[in-house]
Scaffold this active site. Structure first.
Site, PDB file in Angstrom:
ATOM      1  N   ILE A 252       0.853  -1.196   0.000  1.00 19.04           N
ATOM      2  CA  ILE A 252       0.000   0.000   0.000  1.00 19.04           C
ATOM      3  C   ILE A 252       0.890   1.248   0.000  1.00 19.04           C
ATOM      4  CG2 ILE A 252      -1.778   1.289   1.257  1.00 19.04           C
ATOM      5  CD1 ILE A 252      -2.879  -1.321   2.311  1.00 19.04           C
TER       6      ILE A 252
ATOM      7  N   ASP B  96      14.056   1.828  11.319  1.00 21.73           N
ATOM      8  CA  ASP B  96      13.057   1.045  12.056  1.00 21.73           C
ATOM      9  C   ASP B  96      12.198   1.995  12.894  1.00 21.73           C
ATOM     10  OD1 ASP B  96      11.750  -0.737  13.780  1.00 21.73           O
ATOM     11  OD2 ASP B  96      13.465  -2.100  13.808  1.00 21.73           O
TER      12      ASP B  96
ATOM     13  N   THR C 276      -6.719  -2.016  10.139  1.00 21.04           N
ATOM     14  CA  THR C 276      -7.283  -3.030   9.224  1.00 21.04           C
ATOM     15  C   THR C 276      -8.702  -3.391   9.661  1.00 21.04           C
ATOM     16  OG1 THR C 276      -7.122  -5.376   8.649  1.00 21.04           O
ATOM     17  CG2 THR C 276      -6.028  -4.733  10.662  1.00 21.04           C
ATOM     18  N   ASP C 277      -9.486  -3.940   8.730  1.00 19.84           N
ATOM     19  CA  ASP C 277     -10.834  -4.410   9.118  1.00 19.84           C
ATOM     20  C   ASP C 277     -10.737  -5.692   9.949  1.00 19.84           C
ATOM     21  OD1 ASP C 277     -10.078  -6.178   7.096  1.00 19.84           O
ATOM     22  OD2 ASP C 277     -12.006  -6.107   6.044  1.00 19.84           O
ATOM     23  N   GLU C 278      -9.549  -6.323   9.971  1.00 20.64           N
ATOM     24  CA  GLU C 278      -9.429  -7.587  10.707  1.00 20.64           C
ATOM     25  C   GLU C 278      -9.514  -7.388  12.215  1.00 20.64           C
ATOM     26  OE1 GLU C 278      -6.544 -10.366   9.179  1.00 20.64           O
ATOM     27  OE2 GLU C 278      -6.603  -9.420   7.207  1.00 20.64           O
TER      28      GLU C 278
ATOM     29  N   TYR D 184      -1.933 -11.182  14.371  1.00 20.19           N
ATOM     30  CA  TYR D 184      -1.804  -9.976  13.539  1.00 20.19           C
ATOM     31  C   TYR D 184      -2.880  -8.954  13.908  1.00 20.19           C
ATOM     32  CZ  TYR D 184      -2.738  -6.980   9.469  1.00 20.19           C
ATOM     33  OH  TYR D 184      -3.000  -5.896   8.659  1.00 20.19           O
TER      34      TYR D 184
ATOM     35  N   LYS E 227      -2.564  -5.192  15.662  1.00 20.80           N
ATOM     36  CA  LYS E 227      -3.077  -3.957  15.046  1.00 20.80           C
ATOM     37  C   LYS E 227      -4.077  -3.275  15.988  1.00 20.80           C
ATOM     38  CE  LYS E 227      -2.389  -2.560  11.404  1.00 20.80           C
ATOM     39  NZ  LYS E 227      -1.352  -1.637  10.890  1.00 20.80           N
TER      40      LYS E 227
ATOM     41  N   ASN F 212      -6.836  -5.307   0.399  1.00 21.39           N
ATOM     42  CA  ASN F 212      -6.367  -4.618  -0.807  1.00 21.39           C
ATOM     43  C   ASN F 212      -5.807  -5.624  -1.799  1.00 21.39           C
ATOM     44  OD1 ASN F 212      -5.333  -1.284  -0.441  1.00 21.39           O
ATOM     45  ND2 ASN F 212      -6.547  -2.316   1.113  1.00 21.39           N
TER      46      ASN F 212
ATOM     47  N   LEU G  25      -2.776 -13.761  -0.993  1.00 17.66           N
ATOM     48  CA  LEU G  25      -3.623 -14.660  -1.794  1.00 17.66           C
ATOM     49  C   LEU G  25      -3.600 -14.390  -3.300  1.00 17.66           C
ATOM     50  CD1 LEU G  25      -5.833 -16.972  -1.674  1.00 17.66           C
ATOM     51  CD2 LEU G  25      -7.497 -15.122  -1.802  1.00 17.66           C
TER      52      LEU G  25
ATOM     53  N   GLY H 277      -7.904 -20.795  13.522  1.00 15.47           N
ATOM     54  CA  GLY H 277      -8.637 -19.586  13.914  1.00 15.47           C
ATOM     55  C   GLY H 277      -9.073 -18.719  12.747  1.00 15.47           C
TER      56      GLY H 277
HETATM   57  N1  NAD Z   1      -2.730  -5.148   2.353  1.00 15.37           N
HETATM   58  C1  NAD Z   1      -3.945  -5.154   2.883  1.00 15.37           C
HETATM   59  O1  NAD Z   1      -4.852  -5.819   2.368  1.00 15.37           O
HETATM   60  C2  NAD Z   1      -4.242  -4.311   4.102  1.00 15.37           C
HETATM   61  C3  NAD Z   1      -5.588  -4.155   4.478  1.00 15.37           C
HETATM   62  C4  NAD Z   1      -5.876  -3.361   5.589  1.00 15.37           C
HETATM   63  C5  NAD Z   1      -4.867  -2.747   6.292  1.00 15.37           C
HETATM   64  N2  NAD Z   1      -3.564  -2.927   5.915  1.00 15.37           N
HETATM   65  C6  NAD Z   1      -2.527  -2.236   6.691  1.00 15.37           C
HETATM   66  O2  NAD Z   1      -1.857  -1.355   5.793  1.00 15.37           O
HETATM   67  C7  NAD Z   1      -0.493  -1.257   6.138  1.00 15.37           C
HETATM   68  C8  NAD Z   1       0.365  -1.602   4.947  1.00 15.37           C
HETATM   69  O3  NAD Z   1       0.044  -2.906   4.502  1.00 15.37           O
HETATM   70  P1  NAD Z   1       0.812  -3.555   3.267  1.00 15.37           P
HETATM   71  O4  NAD Z   1      -0.056  -4.620   2.724  1.00 15.37           O
HETATM   72  O5  NAD Z   1       1.312  -2.486   2.377  1.00 15.37           O
HETATM   73  O6  NAD Z   1       2.045  -4.238   4.025  1.00 15.37           O
HETATM   74  P2  NAD Z   1       3.418  -4.781   3.466  1.00 15.37           P
HETATM   75  O7  NAD Z   1       3.760  -5.967   4.293  1.00 15.37           O
HETATM   76  O8  NAD Z   1       3.388  -4.927   1.984  1.00 15.37           O
HETATM   77  O9  NAD Z   1       4.453  -3.587   3.801  1.00 15.37           O
HETATM   78  C9  NAD Z   1       4.831  -3.256   5.087  1.00 15.37           C
HETATM   79  C10 NAD Z   1       6.020  -2.325   4.988  1.00 15.37           C
HETATM   80  O10 NAD Z   1       6.392  -1.940   6.331  1.00 15.37           O
HETATM   81  C11 NAD Z   1       7.796  -2.019   6.441  1.00 15.37           C
HETATM   82  N3  NAD Z   1       8.141  -2.284   7.842  1.00 15.37           N
HETATM   83  C12 NAD Z   1       7.862  -3.415   8.554  1.00 15.37           C
HETATM   84  N4  NAD Z   1       8.347  -3.301   9.806  1.00 15.37           N
HETATM   85  C13 NAD Z   1       8.926  -2.074   9.892  1.00 15.37           C
HETATM   86  C14 NAD Z   1       9.568  -1.366  10.928  1.00 15.37           C
HETATM   87  N5  NAD Z   1       9.738  -1.924  12.146  1.00 15.37           N
HETATM   88  N6  NAD Z   1      10.025  -0.116  10.684  1.00 15.37           N
HETATM   89  C15 NAD Z   1       9.870   0.437   9.456  1.00 15.37           C
HETATM   90  N7  NAD Z   1       9.283  -0.182   8.433  1.00 15.37           N
HETATM   91  C16 NAD Z   1       8.800  -1.431   8.645  1.00 15.37           C
HETATM   92  C17 NAD Z   1       8.202  -3.159   5.519  1.00 15.37           C
HETATM   93  O11 NAD Z   1       9.580  -3.084   5.151  1.00 15.37           O
HETATM   94  C18 NAD Z   1       7.251  -2.956   4.349  1.00 15.37           C
HETATM   95  O12 NAD Z   1       7.796  -2.082   3.387  1.00 15.37           O
HETATM   96  C19 NAD Z   1      -0.267  -2.183   7.331  1.00 15.37           C
HETATM   97  O13 NAD Z   1      -0.294  -1.407   8.504  1.00 15.37           O
HETATM   98  C20 NAD Z   1      -1.452  -3.137   7.274  1.00 15.37           C
HETATM   99  O14 NAD Z   1      -1.784  -3.584   8.574  1.00 15.37           O
HETATM  100  C21 NAD Z   1      -3.229  -3.698   4.832  1.00 15.37           C
END
Ligand code: NAD
Length: 347
Positions: A17, A63, A138-140, A163, A167, A193, A203, A295
């Site tokens: 995202i 980080d 997240t919606d989860e 997870y 969150k 997403n 998936l 789960g």
């Molecule tokens: N993808 C989905 O369907 C979805 C849906 C709802 C919410 N979200 C939320 O959106 C956000 C982004 O999701 P995504 O799918 O892009 O995730 P992703 O796993 O593709 O990316 C996560 C990013 O965070 C970085 N990261 C992880 N730990 C870190 C740390 N300690 N410090 C700095 N950077 C760090 C990773 O390097 C990576 O670039 C998340 O918070 C997730 O919970 C995702």
């Protein structure tokens, strides 16, 4: 970076995202962006190679748990907002290794909230008024939805995977900072997403790549679990609408009313891959039902009425169109996925 523009700090901007949001902000919002990302196994720096020399873009490898680094960054770049996406995000990994999720999603979020609050407290005038901290949750966090009862902003938090629990903990901390210190907080809860540049452990890309390679397509349990799908471009536009128009202290769920069984989505992918190869490979026959995830939530569904009412956002990409384009993107960019495969830590 232009000295006149106050940037937005995006954490996790090299993830799925995040990279979409970074590129959208630079192209459509004329915003300056600082991307703080640790570059875990989930990140692919190639996703941002087309903007790495953009004058309004800075990348910082680091980080969010590193309090000193985060405080220094805020002092140096003086952002107008923080959009917090950085997280460990794969549910299966959270089941195998919960502590890693607690470190980033709970401690990391708390560290960022603490630094953001100290930074915001010393801003003055319009800069203080305008500052926002937007947590992408997240919606989860709501648990499993009953049929015909999509989650909305009033739904209780009932997380059921490590997870989702991590969150939710991040959300509780964020609301506590809003309540205790007055931090101008916004929370968004997007549904699932999909789109280009998502890690192949998730998936949709997993099934596209396996179907293309004529490999088995493992589907958890009976495959009747339902997920509410939104294209990542639509989700990122929603996030920007929430940032610009959301009321501090408020939550906004984000979804596109596209709740479907996993089996339906996997079959649609098979048909698109068959079509693309022009071989009528009947790839749906590669579907294999495997032991269900422990789960496993049966259904996620959200109702984004509040977001639509309070902003002029609405989804613009149908699942049919979005899935077709996503399949095409993965098949046209095999090198992007190859770079990630094998990089993930073993569980
Ligand atoms: N993808 C989905 O369907 C979805 C849906 C709802 C919410 N979200 C939320 O959106 C956000 C982004 O999701 P995504 O799918 O892009 O995730 P992703 O796993 O593709 O990316 C996560 C990013 O965070 C970085 N990261 C992880 N730990 C870190 C740390 N300690 N410090 C700095 N950077 C760090 C990773 O390097 C990576 O670039 C998340 O918070 C997730 O919970 C995702």
């Amino acid at each position: 970076m232009s000295a006149k523009k106050r940037p937005i700090l995006i954490t996790g901007g090299s993830g799925f995202i995040g990279n979409t949001l970074v590129r959208q902000c630079l192209a459509e919002e004329n915003s300056a962006i600082v991307n703080l990302d640790k570059l875990t196994y989930a990140a692919n720096p190639d996703s941002l190679c087309d903007v790495e020399d953009h004058p309004d873009y800075r990348f910082v490898e680091g980080d969010i748990v590193d309090a000193r680094l985060v405080a220094d960054l805020l002092e140096q770049f003086r952002p107008s907002a923080i959009i917090h996406l950085a997280a460990e995000t794969h549910v299966d990994r959270s089941i195998a290794d919960p502590p890693t999720f607690a470190v980033t999603n709970v401690l990391g979020t708390c560290t960022l909230l603490d630094a953001a609050t100290r930074y915001w407290q010393q801003l003055e005038g319009p800069q203080r008024q305008e500052f926002r901290f937007l947590l992408v949750s997240t919606d989860e966090v709501f648990g499993s939805a009953e049929p015909d009862q999509p989650f909305d902003e009033q739904s209780r938090l009932e997380p059921r995977s490590p997870y989702a629990a991590s969150k939710s903990a991040g959300e509780h901390l964020a609301f506590s900072f809003s309540h205790t210190y007055g931090l101008p907080l916004l929370i968004s809860n997007p549904s699932n997403n999909y789109g280009p540049r998502q890690h192949p452990e998730k998936l949709i890309p997993k099934m596209i790549l396996a179907a293309a390679a004529q490999q088995p397509l493992p589907v958890y349990g009976d495959g009747k679990h339902q997920r509410d799908w939104i294209h990542v471009d639509d989700c990122c536009r929603a996030i920007m609408q929430i940032l610009k128009h959301g009321l501090p202290g408020n939550r906004y769920v984000v979804g596109a009313d596209m709740c479907l069984e996993n089996l339906h989505v996997v079959r649609a992918i098979c048909n698109l891959v068959d079509e693309r190869f022009g071989d009528n490979g009947q790839r749906y026959k590669l579907i294999e039902h495997v032991v269900d995830r422990p789960g496993h939530d049966r259904r996620y569904a959200v109702c984004a009425k509040k977001l639509r009412r309070e902003t002029d956002w609405q989804p613009t990409i149908s699942l049919e169109q979005g899935l077709r384009e996503t399949v095409a993107w993965y098949l046209d960019h095999p090198e992007w996925s190859e770079k990630l495969i094998g990089k993930a830590p073993q569980r």
